[in-house]
Design an enzyme around this catalytic site. Structure first.
Site, mmCIF file in Angstrom:
data_model
loop_
_atom_site.group_PDB
_atom_site.id
_atom_site.type_symbol
_atom_site.label_atom_id
_atom_site.label_comp_id
_atom_site.label_asym_id
_atom_site.label_seq_id
_atom_site.Cartn_x
_atom_site.Cartn_y
_atom_site.Cartn_z
ATOM 1 N N GLU A 1 0.828 -1.213 0.000
ATOM 2 C CA GLU A 1 0.000 0.000 0.000
ATOM 3 C C GLU A 1 0.862 1.263 0.000
ATOM 4 O O GLU A 1 0.574 2.229 0.710
ATOM 5 C CB GLU A 1 -0.962 -0.014 1.188
ATOM 6 C CG GLU A 1 -1.939 -1.184 1.156
ATOM 7 C CD GLU A 1 -2.996 -1.117 2.254
ATOM 8 O OE1 GLU A 1 -2.875 -0.250 3.146
ATOM 9 O OE2 GLU A 1 -3.937 -1.933 2.220
ATOM 10 N N GLU B 1 -5.236 -8.910 -0.227
ATOM 11 C CA GLU B 1 -5.875 -8.918 1.102
ATOM 12 C C GLU B 1 -7.367 -8.714 0.929
ATOM 13 O O GLU B 1 -7.795 -7.805 0.209
ATOM 14 C CB GLU B 1 -5.374 -7.766 1.993
ATOM 15 C CG GLU B 1 -4.035 -7.931 2.638
ATOM 16 C CD GLU B 1 -3.739 -6.760 3.593
ATOM 17 O OE1 GLU B 1 -4.676 -5.969 3.885
ATOM 18 O OE2 GLU B 1 -2.586 -6.639 4.025
#
EC number: 3.2.1.39
Length: 478
Positions: free
Chosen positions: A135, A280
Site C-alpha cells: 500500500e 488482502e
C-alpha cells in the site's frame, strides 16, 4: 526449377506459420493453466505483529490444517521459508516499504536481495510472487512511490539472470489509489499518481505477465455508511442487486463493485486485459464500539462466501470480466494484538494463537454453507447510539499504567486536573483509579485527533460509566 523452389518455399512458410501459431496457442494455454492453478489455491495472509503468536513451525502446520493452498508473508523470514520447503504450499514474499528506495537505486542491491531471500529456498519452497512494498501509494511518500517500479524492474532483472521466469513481481495497492470508484464504470486513478506511478506500473505488469494486486476490504466501504448499503450485499448473501447506469452491468455483491472499479480504471489507461489478484480481503471479527458490524458471524459469512466464489470452477470473475481467474488471499491467519489503530485492526484473524478456530472455514470451498456449526447472532450490526468511555483492561500491568498515566497527564493542563489533591477524582489514591480517569479523559479530549482507546493494549472501550456521584468521567457520545 523455379516452380519447384516456389512450391518448397510456400510449404516452408506455411509450416513455419503453423508451428508459430501452434507455439503461440500452446503458450496461451499454459498461461491460462497457470492462472487457473494460482486462482484455485485460496491463500492466507500470515502476519506476525503480536506478542502471543505461535512459532512459524506451529503456524505453518495450522495453515496446512485449514487447507489453504498459498501463504503470503509480509517479509522473507528465513525460518518460515525453510519450513515451507517441506510443504505443498505456494508462497508469496514481501519487500518491506523501507527497502524500496535502496533496491531501485542499484542493480547490485537488488541482486543481493534475490540472492539472500529467494535463491537459498527456491524452487524447494514454491515461491510464486514477490510483492514490493505494501500500500505504498496510501502514504505521503512521493520519493518512495516513484522508486517503486524501478525497484520491481531490478528484481525481475535479477530473477531473469538466474533463469527464474515463473515468479511474478507485483505490489499491493489499496482502494484509495482510486479518485472515484462508484459507480464501478466511473473508476479512475488519482491524478497525482497516474503519470508518475500508475502508467509505468501497468506497463511493467503487462510486460511481465504479472498481476495488479489489490488490498480490498468491503467492510470499510460498508461500515462508513451502513444505512446506504445492505449488509447482506456486502456479505455475498443478499438478493438485492445494483445496476451500473453507464454499462448496464448487474452487481450482486460489494466486492465485485470494488474490483470492477479498478478494472475500469486500468481500462481507461489502456490496459483492459490486466490480470487481477486480491492480496488482502476479509472481515474483522471484533472492533471498537463504533465499528459497526465487526463480529464473528459476519466475518465467517464473508470469508466462507468469498472462498466459495473465488474457488469456483470454472472461475466466476466479475460482471465486467466474467470467467477471470483471481488469485485471492484471505486476511488473516491470526488476530495481531500489537497493531496500532482502531480495534478492528487487531481482529481479522480466523484462528486463535493455539490454532483453534475463531470460526470454522474451509479453504477448499467444498463445505456447503449449511455445513458449518451455527454462530451466535451479533448485536452490533446497527450503529451504537449512546455514551462510551475508555478504561484499563482487566489485569493491566501497573508499571505500564503508571507510565501511560504520566504521558496522558502531560499532554494538557486540563486532562488530569480533577486528579489533583483535594479535587473530586483524587480518591481513591491508586494507580488503577488515577490511570482510569487519565486515560479516559485524554481519549475523550483528543479522540477527534485520531487518538484510539488502546494505549498499547492497556485500555478498551466500554458502555458502562466508570465514574461515581463525586467523580464524573467525561464520555464520548456516539
Amino acid at each position: 526449377m523455379s516452380l519447384l523452389a516456389f512450391f518448397l518455399f510456400t510449404i516452408l512458410v506455411f509450416s513455419s506459420s503453423c508451428c508459430s501459431a501452434t507455439r503461440f496457442q500452446g503458450h496461451r494455454y499454459m498461461q491460462r493453466k497457470t492462472m487457473l492453478d494460482l486462482a484455485s489455491k485460496i491463500g492466507i495472509n500470515y502476519g506476525r505483529r503480536g506478542n502471543n503468536l505461535p512459532s512459524p513451525y506451529q503456524s505453518i502446520n495450522f495453515i496446512k490444517s485449514i487447507k489453504a493452498g498459498h501463504v503470503k508473508l509480509y517479509d522473507a523470514d528465513p525460518e518460515s521459508l525453510t519450513l515451507l520447503s517441506q510443504t505443498n504450499l505456494y508462497v508469496t514474499i514481501t519487500v518491506p516499504n523501507h527497502q524500496i528506495t535502496a533496491l531501485s537505486s542499484n542493480q547490485t542491491i537488488a541482486d543481493e536481495w534475490v540472492r539472500t531471500n529467494i535463491l537459498p529456498y527456491y524452487p524447494q519452497t514454491q515461491i510464486r510472487f514477490v510483492l514490493v512494498g505494501n500500500e505504498i501509494l496510501s502514504y505521503n511518500s512521493g520519493n518512495v512511490s516513484v522508486n517503486l517500479v524501478p525497484a520491481m524492474r531490478k528484481i525481475v532483472n535479477s530473477l531473469r539472470l538466474h533463469g527464474i521466469h515463473n515468479i511474478k513481481v507485483g505490489t499491493p495497492l489499496a482502494m484509495d489509489s482510486l479518485r472515484s470508484s462508484f459507480p464501478p464504470s466511473n473508476g479512475t486513478f488519482r491524478e497525482e499518481i497516474t503519470g508518475p506511478v500508475m502508467l509505468p506500473l501497468l506497463k511493467f505488469l503487462n510486460g511481465t505477465n504479472s498481476y495488479f494486486f489489490l488490498n480490498v476490504h468491503p467492510y470499510f466501504r460498508w461500515s462508513r455508511n451502513p444505512m446506504n448499503t445492505s449488509l447482506d450485499f456486502a456479505l455475498f448473501q443478499g438478493h438485492s442487486t445494483y445496476t451500473d447506469p453507464q454499462t448496464g452491468l448487474v452487481y450482486r455483491n460489494l466486492l465485485d463493485q470494488m474490483l470492477d472499479s479498478v478494472l475500469f480504471a486500468m481500462t481507461k489507461l489502456g490496459y483492459p486485459h490486466m490480470r487481477l489478484a486480491i492480496s488482502e480481503t476479509g472481515w474483522p471479527n471484533f472492533g471498537d464500539i463504533d465499528e459497526t458490524g465487526a463480529n464473528i458471524l459476519n466475518a465467517a459469512t464473508y470469508n466462507r462466501n468469498l472462498i466459495k466464489k473465488m474457488s469456483a470452477s470454472p472461475p466466476i470473475g466479475t460482471p465486467s470480466r466474467p470467467g477471470l481467474p483471481i488469485p485471492t488471499f484471505v486476511f488473516s491467519l491470526f488476530n495481531e494484538n500489537q497493531k496500532s489503530g482502531s480495534g478492528t485492526q487487531r481482529h481479522w484473524g480466523i484462528l486463535h494463537p493455539d490454532g483453534s478456530p475463531i470460526y470454522d472455514v474451509d479453504f477448499t470451498g467444498q463445505t456447503p454453507l449449511t455445513g458449518f456449526n451455527p454462530l451466535p447472532k451479533p448485536t452490533n450490526n446497527v450503529p451504537y447510539k449512546g455514551q462510551v468511555w475508555c478504561v484499563p483492561v482487566e489485569g493491566a500491568n501497573e508499571t505500564e499504567l503508571e507510565e501511560t498515566l504520566r504521558m496522558a497527564c502531560a499532554q494538557s493542563n486540563t486532562t488530569c486536573a480533577a486528579l489533583a489533591p483535594g479535587r473530586e477524582c483524587y480518591e481513591p489514591v491508586s494507580i488503577y483509579w488515577h490511570a482510569s480517569y487519565a486515560l479516559n479523559s485524554y481519549w475523550a479530549q483528543f479522540r477527534n485527533q485520531s487518538i484510539q482507546c488502546f494505549f498499547n493494549g492497556l485500555a478498551h472501550e466500554t458502555t458502562t460509566n466508570p465514574g461515581n456521584d463525586r467523580c464524573k468521567f467525561p464520555s464520548v457520545t456516539l
